[in-house]
Scaffold this motif. Structure first.
Motif, PDB file in Angstrom:
ATOM      1  N   SER A  76       0.820  -1.215   0.000  1.00  0.00           N
ATOM      2  CA  SER A  76       0.000   0.000   0.000  1.00  0.00           C
ATOM      3  C   SER A  76       0.852   1.262   0.000  1.00  0.00           C
ATOM      4  N   GLU A  77       1.970   1.214   0.710  1.00  0.00           N
ATOM      5  CA  GLU A  77       2.808   2.401   0.855  1.00  0.00           C
ATOM      6  C   GLU A  77       3.659   2.681  -0.382  1.00  0.00           C
ATOM      7  N   SER A  78       4.254   1.636  -0.950  1.00  0.00           N
ATOM      8  CA  SER A  78       5.261   1.868  -1.996  1.00  0.00           C
ATOM      9  C   SER A  78       5.205   0.904  -3.169  1.00  0.00           C
ATOM     10  N   LYS A  79       4.298  -0.086  -3.096  1.00  0.00           N
ATOM     11  CA  LYS A  79       4.266  -1.143  -4.118  1.00  0.00           C
ATOM     12  C   LYS A  79       5.642  -1.804  -4.271  1.00  0.00           C
ATOM     13  N   ASP A  82      11.651   0.574  -3.599  1.00  0.00           N
ATOM     14  CA  ASP A  82      12.429   1.045  -2.451  1.00  0.00           C
ATOM     15  C   ASP A  82      12.953   2.472  -2.579  1.00  0.00           C
ATOM     16  N   GLU A  83      12.831   3.089  -3.749  1.00  0.00           N
ATOM     17  CA  GLU A  83      13.319   4.457  -3.925  1.00  0.00           C
ATOM     18  C   GLU A  83      12.202   5.503  -3.879  1.00  0.00           C
ATOM     19  N   VAL A  84      11.018   5.093  -3.495  1.00  0.00           N
ATOM     20  CA  VAL A  84       9.873   6.003  -3.506  1.00  0.00           C
ATOM     21  C   VAL A  84      10.008   7.071  -2.424  1.00  0.00           C
ATOM     22  N   HIS A  85       9.698   8.314  -2.810  1.00  0.00           N
ATOM     23  CA  HIS A  85       9.602   9.439  -1.879  1.00  0.00           C
ATOM     24  C   HIS A  85       8.206  10.032  -2.010  1.00  0.00           C
ATOM     25  N   ASP A  87       5.323  13.175  -1.280  1.00  0.00           N
ATOM     26  CA  ASP A  87       5.340  14.639  -1.279  1.00  0.00           C
ATOM     27  C   ASP A  87       5.579  15.199   0.122  1.00  0.00           C
ATOM     28  N   THR A  88       5.241  14.395   1.134  1.00  0.00           N
ATOM     29  CA  THR A  88       5.421  14.859   2.516  1.00  0.00           C
ATOM     30  C   THR A  88       6.790  14.497   3.078  1.00  0.00           C
ATOM     31  N   GLY A  89       7.596  13.768   2.279  1.00  0.00           N
ATOM     32  CA  GLY A  89       8.953  13.456   2.716  1.00  0.00           C
ATOM     33  C   GLY A  89       9.177  12.036   3.186  1.00  0.00           C
ATOM     34  N   ALA A  90       8.128  11.199   3.185  1.00  0.00           N
ATOM     35  CA  ALA A  90       8.291   9.809   3.604  1.00  0.00           C
ATOM     36  C   ALA A  90       9.183   9.070   2.611  1.00  0.00           C
ATOM     37  N   ILE A  91       9.945   8.111   3.131  1.00  0.00           N
ATOM     38  CA  ILE A  91      11.000   7.483   2.335  1.00  0.00           C
ATOM     39  C   ILE A  91      10.867   5.964   2.318  1.00  0.00           C
ATOM     40  N   GLY A  92      11.068   5.393   1.135  1.00  0.00           N
ATOM     41  CA  GLY A  92      11.307   3.967   1.011  1.00  0.00           C
ATOM     42  C   GLY A  92      10.102   3.058   1.080  1.00  0.00           C
TER      43      GLY A  92
END
Length: 200
Positions: A76-79, A82-85, A87-92
């Motif tokens: 749900s968060e990143s599919k 691992d390089e996803v950022h 817009d609010t700054g959440a990482i990975g």
């Protein structure tokens, strides 16, 4: 005249027959595609992939979490990118916020931590599962509340509990005030169920 009519009739018959063959072929093709898409192989490869399975199992076990729940959160968060950022700054993979990660590093006594390490899948999953586990304890194992807190923040969830009289048995996702959080919790739980059925 009879020959002309006969040729015309044969032509119409051929056209009708061709249309029937095309229709039947289309139906068969649709059924084959549908069955293929629904197959476990297709679902695992293209819809619900499961990279980092061993890492997830390791940290889920150490933090007393369901592995399929963690997989559902990551999906749900990143599919699983691992390089996803955000817009609010959440990482990975688990979309960990830098300030949350720094707080976690203090809690687990890891002074060498730096935000850049959240790009490392192992570190991201380790920190994300630690935080998810802390929410699990805080909300007495209630998956709806802990997932809502993972998405909207623990402070908001406690505020909703006070405002609407929810207790630790709360299950009605539709009562969550934020649409994004309602959809998030629903999506994670659906993903958890799917991962459990595909990866037993």
């Amino acid at each position: 005249m009879d020959n002309v009519m006969s040729r015309s009739s044969r032509s119409r018959a051929v056209k009708i027959s061709s249309r029937r063959v095309l229709f039947i072929s289309s139906v068969i093709l649709f059924i084959c595609i549908y069955l293929g898409v629904q197959s476990n192989w297709f679902q695992k490869k293209y819809v619900y992939p499961y990279p980092y399975q061993n890492v997830i199992a390791q940290y889920a076990k150490s933090h007393n979490l369901e592995t399929h729940l963690v997989a559902g959160v990551i999906m749900s968060e990143s599919k699983f990118q691992d390089e996803v950022h955000s817009d609010t700054g959440a990482i990975g993979l688990m979309q960990v916020m830098p300030e949350t990660a720094e707080w976690i590093a203090q809690q687990i006594d890891e002074p060498s931590f730096s935000v850049e390490k959240l790009h490392d899948p192992d570190t991201n999953i380790r920190f994300g599962t630690w935080y998810l586990s802390s929410l699990q304890k805080e909300f007495c194992g209630n998956e709806v509340l802990m997932l809502a807190a993972y998405n909207a923040g623990r402070g908001n969830v406690h505020e909703w509990m006070d405002k609407y009289g929810w207790d630790m048995n709360f299950k009605d996702i539709n009562q969550i005030p934020y649409q994004e959080t309602r959809e998030y919790v629903t999506r994670v739980l659906k993903n958890e169920t799917k991962y459990r059925s595909l990866y037993r």
